[in-house]
Design a protein around this motif. Structure first.
Motif, PDB file in Angstrom:
ATOM      1  N   ILE A   1      38.297  30.679  42.751  1.00 47.48           N
ATOM      2  CA  ILE A   1      39.112  29.381  43.392  1.00 47.48           C
ATOM      3  C   ILE A   1      39.478  28.379  42.488  1.00 47.48           C
ATOM      4  O   ILE A   1      40.551  28.048  42.268  1.00 47.48           O
ATOM      5  N   GLY A   2      38.545  28.138  41.306  1.00 45.88           N
ATOM      6  CA  GLY A   2      38.904  27.320  40.251  1.00 45.88           C
ATOM      7  C   GLY A   2      39.926  27.910  39.381  1.00 45.88           C
ATOM      8  O   GLY A   2      40.771  27.168  38.894  1.00 45.88           O
ATOM      9  N   ILE A   3      40.042  29.187  39.143  1.00 44.18           N
ATOM     10  CA  ILE A   3      41.095  29.873  38.438  1.00 44.18           C
ATOM     11  C   ILE A   3      42.238  29.912  39.122  1.00 44.18           C
ATOM     12  O   ILE A   3      43.375  29.515  38.559  1.00 44.18           O
ATOM     13  N   ALA A   4      42.246  30.115  40.350  1.00 44.59           N
ATOM     14  CA  ALA A   4      43.428  29.972  41.039  1.00 44.59           C
ATOM     15  C   ALA A   4      44.162  28.692  41.397  1.00 44.59           C
ATOM     16  O   ALA A   4      45.248  28.481  41.056  1.00 44.59           O
ATOM     17  N   ILE A   5      43.402  27.274  41.288  1.00 42.54           N
ATOM     18  CA  ILE A   5      44.024  26.105  41.042  1.00 42.54           C
ATOM     19  C   ILE A   5      44.552  25.995  39.718  1.00 42.54           C
ATOM     20  O   ILE A   5      45.656  25.409  39.733  1.00 42.54           O
ATOM     21  N   GLY A   6      43.713  26.546  38.650  1.00 41.66           N
ATOM     22  CA  GLY A   6      44.568  26.490  37.584  1.00 41.66           C
ATOM     23  C   GLY A   6      45.901  27.343  37.301  1.00 41.66           C
ATOM     24  O   GLY A   6      46.559  26.708  36.536  1.00 41.66           O
TER      25      GLY A   6
ATOM     26  N   CYS B   1      47.774  32.382  42.012  1.00 46.35           N
ATOM     27  CA  CYS B   1      46.949  31.527  42.949  1.00 46.35           C
ATOM     28  C   CYS B   1      46.877  32.495  44.142  1.00 46.35           C
ATOM     29  O   CYS B   1      45.278  32.632  44.523  1.00 46.35           O
ATOM     30  N   ALA B   2      47.597  33.073  44.743  1.00 46.49           N
ATOM     31  CA  ALA B   2      47.376  33.590  46.046  1.00 46.49           C
ATOM     32  C   ALA B   2      46.367  34.921  45.622  1.00 46.49           C
ATOM     33  O   ALA B   2      45.766  35.359  46.672  1.00 46.49           O
ATOM     34  N   MET B   3      46.589  35.782  44.488  1.00 45.18           N
ATOM     35  CA  MET B   3      45.826  37.009  44.148  1.00 45.18           C
ATOM     36  C   MET B   3      44.560  36.423  44.365  1.00 45.18           C
ATOM     37  O   MET B   3      43.596  36.978  44.784  1.00 45.18           O
ATOM     38  N   LEU B   4      44.254  35.359  43.464  1.00 43.98           N
ATOM     39  CA  LEU B   4      42.694  35.002  43.476  1.00 43.98           C
ATOM     40  C   LEU B   4      42.268  34.589  44.736  1.00 43.98           C
ATOM     41  O   LEU B   4      41.114  34.530  45.180  1.00 43.98           O
ATOM     42  N   MET B   5      43.182  33.862  45.580  1.00 53.20           N
ATOM     43  CA  MET B   5      42.470  33.190  46.815  1.00 53.20           C
ATOM     44  C   MET B   5      42.328  34.247  47.609  1.00 53.20           C
ATOM     45  O   MET B   5      41.184  33.987  48.749  1.00 53.20           O
ATOM     46  N   ALA B   6      43.047  35.227  47.663  1.00 50.05           N
ATOM     47  CA  ALA B   6      42.711  36.449  48.682  1.00 50.05           C
ATOM     48  C   ALA B   6      41.432  36.809  48.555  1.00 50.05           C
ATOM     49  O   ALA B   6      40.837  37.322  49.494  1.00 50.05           O
TER      50      ALA B   6
END
Length: 401
Positions: free
Chosen positions: A132-137, A252-257
């Motif tokens: 999630i941290g990566i997604a936010i980044g 971001c969507a890919m990581l959040m999934a």
């Protein structure tokens, strides 16, 4: 901090080097690759920190401290010059050293702090907190940085990230002030001789662990490659339809999934302990998503690209916590941080190699510059599926509980 630069690759290249070519682009890629290069060199020396009582808290605090120092040094490197870039590399190096003490912690943390029927859920949440941290980044950088105002935007971004690292250190210090509850399925490190929990050679004598390293190494390498090279994957074929900001949102969507997928898989595993079929299913789904990504780019279907990326994130990020606890079950009583650490070690080696080779083997003159590298990645994922199918054995930790 790892993914700060990839979503705005060309803006950072212009900021620090003043020109865009293969060498300068790879110079910005190196800011991400340093994480994957340093982890294999340093992780073995991190294991002793976790050995004695209180080692889990000590290791996490050390990692958070290095991360805070890294945030400050990176801010000092917010100068548009080669010297600024060198300082930035120093900050990234400190952050990469900090991750050595953090990446392998979630399975051990879950086993120490949570009951048996919540271990996989706790692991999934902890692993995905990083994602999630990566997604936010991926979302933060394109939102905060624009080409026309990069001279102001980049220093402001690195300053805010430095403040965030200080806040994280304070939260970690506060969270670990008390001791964890005693758990029956935790090996008491104070009663074991060094040859028992940290006899690393036992792992490397196991065929199961060898196959698991192959499978996880390729899957982690695929994650690193897709998230790092996503600009090069999409901005060429979809130059007229897609912007860097949109690519960042897709990342971001890919990581959040991965979060909802991980939670569902974790609940299933907490109830059934069926690690092998779950890992096989997720590995197969990861391979199919990459095939879908390739075909979608080939036939210029951005809807298919978006769907494939989300499925890739759901499957590939959900499998990581499952594999970590599967290793904890298979190789008990070796403490979970050790096999997880070595899995990350192989993953970082393979990831750094794959990012470098895929980036260098792209064809910038082609409409689809990453066609050949992506096909090679799909072939490697088929090998990872075969390796995952070879892993089997009794769940020793559950049997001992």
């Amino acid at each position: 901090m790892w993914v700060t630069f990839a979503p705005c690759l060309y803006i950072f290249t212009e900021y620090y080097f003043g020109k865009v070519n293969d060498w300068t682009v790879n110079g910005i890629h190196a800011l991400s690759s340093v994480y994957m290069v340093l982890y294999p060199l340093a992780v073995h020396f991190a294991f002793p920190v976790f050995e004695s009582r209180g080692g889990l808290r000590r290791g996490i605090l050390l990692g958070a401290t290095l991360n805070t120092l890294a945030g400050v040094v990176r801010w000092f490197g917010a100068v548009p010059s080669l010297s600024g870039y060198i300082v930035l590399v120093m900050g990234q190096t400190l952050a990469a050293l900090g991750q050595v003490f953090m990446l392998a912690v979630p399975p051990q943390l879950a086993v120490v702090w949570f009951p048996d029927n919540e271990i996989n859920l706790a692991t999934a949440l902890a692993v995905n907190a990083n994602n999630i941290g990566i997604a936010i980044g991926c979302l933060w950088s394109p939102w905060a940085i624009h080409a026309t105002t990069m001279l102001q935007d980049i220093p402001h971004l690195l300053y805010r990230q430095a403040l965030m690292t200080v806040l994280v250190w304070l939260l970690v210090w506060a969270a670990f002030r008390r001791s964890p509850p005693a758990r029956l399925h935790v090996v008491n490190a104070t009663t074991l001789t060094p040859s028992q929990p940290y006899h690393y050679g036992l792992l490397f004598q196991s065929r199961n662990f060898m196959w698991m390293m192959v499978a996880y190494g390729v899957m982690f390498g695929a994650q690193c490659s897709i998230i790092t090279l996503i600009d090069q994957l999409l901005l060429g074929p979809f130059a007229k339809e897609v912007t860097e900001d949109q690519v960042g949102k897709l990342s971001c969507a890919m990581l959040m999934a991965g979060l909802p997928g991980s939670i569902l898989v974790a609940r299933f595993l907490d109830q059934t302990k069926r690690y092998r079929p779950a890992c096989l299913f997720l590995a197969t789904l990861t391979s199919l998503s990459l095939l879908g990504l390739h075909l979608s780019i080939e036939y210029h279907c951005f809807t298919g690209v978006a769907l494939s990326c989300v499925v890739f994130g759901l499957a590939s990020y959900a499998i990581a916590p499952a594999i970590f606890q599967y290793a904890g079950e298979l190789f008990y009583p070796i403490q979970e941080v050790v096999p997880t650490g070595y899995l990350f070690l192989v993953g970082n080696i393979v990831g750094a190699s794959m990012v470098t080779l895929m980036g260098m083997s792209s064809n910038p003159a082609a409409t689809f510059p990453m066609r050949l590298p992506l096909l090679h990645l799909i072939l490697l994922m088929v090998i990872a599926n075969v390796a995952m199918a070879m892993v089997r054995g009794p769940l020793l930790r559950s049997q001992a509980a």
